[in-house]
Design a protein around this motif. Structure first.
Motif, PDB file in Angstrom:
ATOM      1  N   THR A 109       0.868  -1.171   0.000  1.00 51.88           N
ATOM      2  CA  THR A 109       0.000   0.000   0.000  1.00 51.88           C
ATOM      3  C   THR A 109       0.910   1.229   0.000  1.00 51.88           C
ATOM      4  O   THR A 109       1.810   1.324   0.829  1.00 51.88           O
ATOM      5  CB  THR A 109      -0.924   0.020   1.234  1.00 51.88           C
ATOM      6  OG1 THR A 109      -1.895  -1.016   1.115  1.00 51.88           O
ATOM      7  CG2 THR A 109      -1.668   1.360   1.342  1.00 51.88           C
ATOM      8  N   LEU A 110       0.674   2.121  -0.969  1.00 52.39           N
ATOM      9  CA  LEU A 110       1.440   3.363  -1.048  1.00 52.39           C
ATOM     10  C   LEU A 110       0.518   4.508  -0.679  1.00 52.39           C
ATOM     11  O   LEU A 110      -0.594   4.595  -1.194  1.00 52.39           O
ATOM     12  CB  LEU A 110       1.986   3.589  -2.456  1.00 52.39           C
ATOM     13  CG  LEU A 110       2.866   2.469  -3.034  1.00 52.39           C
ATOM     14  CD1 LEU A 110       3.247   2.780  -4.477  1.00 52.39           C
ATOM     15  CD2 LEU A 110       4.125   2.304  -2.204  1.00 52.39           C
ATOM     16  N   VAL A 111       0.977   5.352   0.235  1.00 55.03           N
ATOM     17  CA  VAL A 111       0.181   6.497   0.666  1.00 55.03           C
ATOM     18  C   VAL A 111       1.006   7.762   0.449  1.00 55.03           C
ATOM     19  O   VAL A 111       2.163   7.827   0.857  1.00 55.03           O
ATOM     20  CB  VAL A 111      -0.203   6.379   2.160  1.00 55.03           C
ATOM     21  CG1 VAL A 111      -1.036   7.584   2.590  1.00 55.03           C
ATOM     22  CG2 VAL A 111      -0.955   5.085   2.414  1.00 55.03           C
ATOM     23  N   MET A 112       0.406   8.743  -0.227  1.00 61.89           N
ATOM     24  CA  MET A 112       1.101  10.020  -0.408  1.00 61.89           C
ATOM     25  C   MET A 112       0.584  11.012   0.616  1.00 61.89           C
ATOM     26  O   MET A 112      -0.630  11.191   0.767  1.00 61.89           O
ATOM     27  CB  MET A 112       0.882  10.555  -1.822  1.00 61.89           C
ATOM     28  CG  MET A 112       1.574   9.704  -2.871  1.00 61.89           C
ATOM     29  SD  MET A 112       1.441  10.418  -4.504  1.00 61.89           S
ATOM     30  CE  MET A 112       1.337   8.912  -5.482  1.00 61.89           C
ATOM     31  N   LEU A 113       1.522  11.636   1.323  1.00 63.85           N
ATOM     32  CA  LEU A 113       1.189  12.594   2.378  1.00 63.85           C
ATOM     33  C   LEU A 113       1.740  13.960   2.024  1.00 63.85           C
ATOM     34  O   LEU A 113       2.883  14.084   1.579  1.00 63.85           O
ATOM     35  CB  LEU A 113       1.796  12.165   3.719  1.00 63.85           C
ATOM     36  CG  LEU A 113       1.395  10.827   4.311  1.00 63.85           C
ATOM     37  CD1 LEU A 113       2.191  10.577   5.588  1.00 63.85           C
ATOM     38  CD2 LEU A 113      -0.089  10.785   4.605  1.00 63.85           C
ATOM     39  N   ARG A 114       0.908  14.969   2.244  1.00 63.14           N
ATOM     40  CA  ARG A 114       1.363  16.351   2.124  1.00 63.14           C
ATOM     41  C   ARG A 114       1.115  16.999   3.477  1.00 63.14           C
ATOM     42  O   ARG A 114      -0.024  17.172   3.885  1.00 63.14           O
ATOM     43  CB  ARG A 114       0.587  17.060   1.003  1.00 63.14           C
ATOM     44  CG  ARG A 114       0.836  18.536   0.892  1.00 63.14           C
ATOM     45  CD  ARG A 114       2.221  18.877   0.432  1.00 63.14           C
ATOM     46  NE  ARG A 114       2.404  18.779  -1.014  1.00 63.14           N
ATOM     47  CZ  ARG A 114       3.584  18.952  -1.627  1.00 63.14           C
ATOM     48  NH1 ARG A 114       4.655  19.212  -0.914  1.00 63.14           N
ATOM     49  NH2 ARG A 114       3.687  18.850  -2.924  1.00 63.14           N
TER      50      ARG A 114
END
Ligand SMILES: [Zn+2]
Length: 140
Positions: A109-114
């Motif tokens: 699972t890849l999660v992009m966080l800003r």
């Protein structure tokens, strides 16, 4: 603070890159932005994701075949997006709190966080072109 050694893509100098830093990570020799790919744990995840860069969290495990396919892609993306994207790898077997927080029941699972906010989520392995499109979209 743990760190890892990264070779500068611009000049070849080996640099020690910290897991956590709120500043920019650049080559000590030529000052080019360095690829920033680190291994984080339940303990240092908050510090590792405290950056102005887009953070790409890779929730993975050593026994997961598709995770091993994604790993070299993430290595290349960390070079292509040096200075803009930080890759933070989390072994879900050893870090149950982070695995649970991101509901990583299926990996990779890849999660992009800003700045701590989830801006995109990818479940399952994807090819490099597809991941680049997603990163470009998240970078805006
Ligand atoms: Zn350099």
């Amino acid at each position: 603070m743990s760190s890892r050694v990264t070779t500068c893509p611009a000049c070849g100098t080996k640099n020690r890159v910290p897991v956590a830093s709120t500043g920019r990570v650049q080559c000590a020799s030529c000052h080019a932005p360095l690829p920033w790919l680190v291994d984080a744990t339940d303990a240092d995840f908050a510090a590792a994701t405290d950056t102005d860069q887009l953070v790409l969290v890779d929730l993975w495990a050593p026994w997961c075949g598709p995770c091993r396919m994604v790993a070299p892609i993430l290595e290349r993306l960390s070079v292509q997006y040096a200075g803009r994207v930080k890759v933070v790898k989390v072994n879900v077997d050893h870090n149950p709190a982070i695995a649970s927080r991101f509901d990583a029941r299926s990996i990779p699972t890849l999660v992009m966080l800003r700045r701590g906010e989830t801006v995109a989520r990818v479940v399952g392995a994807e090819n490099e072109a597809s991941l680049k499109r997603r990163i470009d979209a998240a970078l805006g």
